[in-house]
Scaffold this motif. Structure first.
Motif, PDB file in Angstrom:
ATOM      1  N   ASP A 272      33.788 106.631   2.543  1.00 43.11           N
ATOM      2  CA  ASP A 272      34.226 105.180   3.332  1.00 43.11           C
ATOM      3  C   ASP A 272      35.204 105.329   5.107  1.00 43.11           C
ATOM      4  OD1 ASP A 272      33.329 103.513   1.226  1.00 43.11           O
ATOM      5  OD2 ASP A 272      34.702 103.999   0.211  1.00 43.11           O
ATOM      6  N   LEU A 273      34.538 105.398   5.863  1.00 47.24           N
ATOM      7  CA  LEU A 273      35.215 105.484   6.910  1.00 47.24           C
ATOM      8  C   LEU A 273      34.578 103.646   7.306  1.00 47.24           C
ATOM      9  CD1 LEU A 273      33.673 108.358   7.864  1.00 47.24           C
ATOM     10  CD2 LEU A 273      36.340 107.700   7.438  1.00 47.24           C
ATOM     11  N   PRO A 274      35.966 103.888   8.282  1.00 46.84           N
ATOM     12  CA  PRO A 274      35.581 102.113   9.260  1.00 46.84           C
ATOM     13  C   PRO A 274      35.155 102.539  10.099  1.00 46.84           C
ATOM     14  CG  PRO A 274      37.482 103.686  10.382  1.00 46.84           C
ATOM     15  CD  PRO A 274      36.721 104.351   8.906  1.00 46.84           C
ATOM     16  N   ALA A 275      34.138 100.818  10.474  1.00 49.84           N
ATOM     17  CA  ALA A 275      32.684 100.293  11.104  1.00 49.84           C
ATOM     18  C   ALA A 275      32.912 101.230  12.417  1.00 49.84           C
ATOM     19  CB  ALA A 275      32.494  99.328  11.533  1.00 49.84           C
TER      20      ALA A 275
ATOM     21  N   ALA B 243      33.925 113.302  14.611  1.00 52.06           N
ATOM     22  CA  ALA B 243      35.668 113.952  15.247  1.00 52.06           C
ATOM     23  C   ALA B 243      36.070 113.324  13.266  1.00 52.06           C
ATOM     24  CB  ALA B 243      36.180 113.333  16.068  1.00 52.06           C
ATOM     25  N   ARG B 244      36.499 111.689  13.393  1.00 51.50           N
ATOM     26  CA  ARG B 244      36.911 111.533  11.917  1.00 51.50           C
ATOM     27  C   ARG B 244      36.646 111.843  11.072  1.00 51.50           C
ATOM     28  NH1 ARG B 244      39.386 105.850  11.206  1.00 51.50           N
ATOM     29  NH2 ARG B 244      40.385 106.207   9.337  1.00 51.50           N
ATOM     30  N   ALA B 245      35.393 111.838  10.647  1.00 52.66           N
ATOM     31  CA  ALA B 245      34.676 112.847   9.741  1.00 52.66           C
ATOM     32  C   ALA B 245      34.866 114.303   9.456  1.00 52.66           C
ATOM     33  CB  ALA B 245      33.089 112.478   9.523  1.00 52.66           C
ATOM     34  N   VAL B 246      35.134 114.946  10.497  1.00 54.93           N
ATOM     35  CA  VAL B 246      35.261 115.934  10.238  1.00 54.93           C
ATOM     36  C   VAL B 246      37.075 115.940   9.591  1.00 54.93           C
ATOM     37  CG1 VAL B 246      36.235 118.347  11.548  1.00 54.93           C
ATOM     38  CG2 VAL B 246      33.796 117.472  11.986  1.00 54.93           C
ATOM     39  N   GLN B 247      37.478 114.877  10.214  1.00 52.50           N
ATOM     40  CA  GLN B 247      39.346 114.906   9.368  1.00 52.50           C
ATOM     41  C   GLN B 247      39.828 114.914   8.875  1.00 52.50           C
ATOM     42  OE1 GLN B 247      40.830 112.265  12.202  1.00 52.50           O
ATOM     43  NE2 GLN B 247      40.871 113.364  14.071  1.00 52.50           N
ATOM     44  N   GLN B 248      38.418 114.144   7.923  1.00 50.58           N
ATOM     45  CA  GLN B 248      38.179 114.201   6.429  1.00 50.58           C
ATOM     46  C   GLN B 248      38.309 115.238   5.792  1.00 50.58           C
ATOM     47  OE1 GLN B 248      38.192 110.412   4.378  1.00 50.58           O
ATOM     48  NE2 GLN B 248      38.948 109.857   6.575  1.00 50.58           N
ATOM     49  N   LEU B 249      37.901 116.219   6.422  1.00 50.94           N
ATOM     50  CA  LEU B 249      38.041 117.459   5.452  1.00 50.94           C
ATOM     51  C   LEU B 249      38.722 118.426   5.686  1.00 50.94           C
ATOM     52  CD1 LEU B 249      33.925 118.115   4.922  1.00 50.94           C
ATOM     53  CD2 LEU B 249      35.356 116.699   3.351  1.00 50.94           C
ATOM     54  N   THR B 250      38.858 118.658   7.428  1.00 54.77           N
ATOM     55  CA  THR B 250      39.543 119.129   7.628  1.00 54.77           C
ATOM     56  C   THR B 250      40.113 119.433   9.016  1.00 54.77           C
ATOM     57  OG1 THR B 250      39.530 122.109   8.350  1.00 54.77           O
ATOM     58  CG2 THR B 250      37.755 120.508   9.024  1.00 54.77           C
ATOM     59  N   PRO B 251      41.626 119.652   9.645  1.00 58.48           N
ATOM     60  CA  PRO B 251      42.526 119.585   9.798  1.00 58.48           C
ATOM     61  C   PRO B 251      42.141 120.563  11.547  1.00 58.48           C
ATOM     62  CG  PRO B 251      43.920 120.644   8.095  1.00 58.48           C
ATOM     63  CD  PRO B 251      42.218 120.872   8.097  1.00 58.48           C
ATOM     64  N   ALA B 252      41.151 121.610  11.300  1.00 54.75           N
ATOM     65  CA  ALA B 252      40.928 122.705  11.855  1.00 54.75           C
ATOM     66  C   ALA B 252      40.005 122.315  13.269  1.00 54.75           C
ATOM     67  CB  ALA B 252      40.625 123.950  11.019  1.00 54.75           C
ATOM     68  N   VAL B 253      40.129 122.923  13.879  1.00 50.24           N
ATOM     69  CA  VAL B 253      38.644 122.233  14.826  1.00 50.24           C
ATOM     70  C   VAL B 253      37.719 123.580  15.040  1.00 50.24           C
ATOM     71  CG1 VAL B 253      39.678 119.853  16.069  1.00 50.24           C
ATOM     72  CG2 VAL B 253      39.823 122.063  17.111  1.00 50.24           C
ATOM     73  N   ALA B 254      38.367 124.732  15.628  1.00 50.45           N
ATOM     74  CA  ALA B 254      38.047 125.588  15.753  1.00 50.45           C
ATOM     75  C   ALA B 254      37.322 126.508  14.529  1.00 50.45           C
ATOM     76  CB  ALA B 254      39.050 127.310  16.661  1.00 50.45           C
ATOM     77  N   GLY B 255      35.749 127.216  14.819  1.00 49.35           N
ATOM     78  CA  GLY B 255      35.410 127.539  13.987  1.00 49.35           C
ATOM     79  C   GLY B 255      34.268 126.858  12.782  1.00 49.35           C
ATOM     80  N   VAL B 256      34.631 124.755  13.978  1.00 46.42           N
ATOM     81  CA  VAL B 256      33.812 124.294  12.927  1.00 46.42           C
ATOM     82  C   VAL B 256      32.223 123.739  13.680  1.00 46.42           C
ATOM     83  CG1 VAL B 256      34.212 122.086  12.718  1.00 46.42           C
ATOM     84  CG2 VAL B 256      35.847 123.671  12.005  1.00 46.42           C
TER      85      VAL B 256
ATOM     86  N   GLY C  34      32.131 119.068  21.829  1.00 51.84           N
ATOM     87  CA  GLY C  34      32.509 118.040  23.549  1.00 51.84           C
ATOM     88  C   GLY C  34      31.939 116.416  23.017  1.00 51.84           C
ATOM     89  N   ALA C  35      31.063 116.498  22.243  1.00 51.47           N
ATOM     90  CA  ALA C  35      30.618 114.309  21.584  1.00 51.47           C
ATOM     91  C   ALA C  35      30.937 114.323  20.984  1.00 51.47           C
ATOM     92  CB  ALA C  35      29.133 115.143  21.411  1.00 51.47           C
ATOM     93  N   TRP C  36      32.152 114.823  19.762  1.00 49.86           N
ATOM     94  CA  TRP C  36      32.560 114.825  19.177  1.00 49.86           C
ATOM     95  C   TRP C  36      33.069 112.920  18.478  1.00 49.86           C
ATOM     96  CZ3 TRP C  36      35.162 119.013  15.108  1.00 49.86           C
ATOM     97  CH2 TRP C  36      34.058 120.000  14.864  1.00 49.86           C
ATOM     98  N   GLU C  37      34.383 113.010  19.871  1.00 52.31           N
ATOM     99  CA  GLU C  37      34.593 111.799  19.487  1.00 52.31           C
ATOM    100  C   GLU C  37      33.853 110.013  20.259  1.00 52.31           C
ATOM    101  OE1 GLU C  37      37.610 110.515  19.060  1.00 52.31           O
ATOM    102  OE2 GLU C  37      38.535 112.512  18.444  1.00 52.31           O
ATOM    103  N   SER C  38      32.619 110.916  20.588  1.00 53.20           N
ATOM    104  CA  SER C  38      31.800 110.102  21.353  1.00 53.20           C
ATOM    105  C   SER C  38      30.665 109.786  20.546  1.00 53.20           C
ATOM    106  CB  SER C  38      31.439 109.483  22.563  1.00 53.20           C
ATOM    107  OG  SER C  38      30.710 111.174  23.223  1.00 53.20           O
TER     108      SER C  38
ATOM    109  N   ASP D 238      24.673 107.224   6.920  1.00 54.74           N
ATOM    110  CA  ASP D 238      24.638 108.666   8.540  1.00 54.74           C
ATOM    111  C   ASP D 238      25.206 109.978   7.344  1.00 54.74           C
ATOM    112  OD1 ASP D 238      23.550 108.048  10.310  1.00 54.74           O
ATOM    113  OD2 ASP D 238      25.489 107.950  11.211  1.00 54.74           O
ATOM    114  N   ARG D 239      24.026 111.500   7.824  1.00 51.75           N
ATOM    115  CA  ARG D 239      24.067 112.253   6.670  1.00 51.75           C
ATOM    116  C   ARG D 239      25.848 113.115   7.391  1.00 51.75           C
ATOM    117  NH1 ARG D 239      19.678 111.939   5.997  1.00 51.75           N
ATOM    118  NH2 ARG D 239      19.270 113.280   6.743  1.00 51.75           N
ATOM    119  N   VAL D 240      26.769 114.018   7.318  1.00 51.63           N
ATOM    120  CA  VAL D 240      26.925 114.760   8.276  1.00 51.63           C
ATOM    121  C   VAL D 240      27.460 115.868   7.436  1.00 51.63           C
ATOM    122  CG1 VAL D 240      28.913 115.023   9.367  1.00 51.63           C
ATOM    123  CG2 VAL D 240      28.563 112.706   8.835  1.00 51.63           C
TER     124      VAL D 240
END
Length: 66
Positions: free
Chosen positions: A11-14, A19-32, A44-48, A55-57
């Protein structure tokens, strides 16, 4: 809203971003790498890039070793 991240419902907010979905699984951004509904999303498009209901991520992390 419900989205599937790596095969698990979350469950995520509308209007949540990739980027928020990635944060649900890992604090890392390098190698992701991320795919949204089978399409790769550039880092570069994760935030936007916003998610929608059902959706499937897929979040993949690089692992070093042999």
């Amino acid at each position: 809203m419900k989205v599937t991240i790596n095969g698990v419902p979350h469950d995520l907010p509308a209007g949540a971003s990739v980027a928020r979905a990635v944060q649900q699984l890992t604090p890392a951004v390098a190698g992701v790498a991320v795919a949204l509904n089978d399409e790769v999303v550039r880092r570069g498009a994760w935030e936007s890039t916003t998610l929608a209901e059902d959706d499937r991520v897929e979040v993949l992390t690089a692992v070093q070793g042999g």
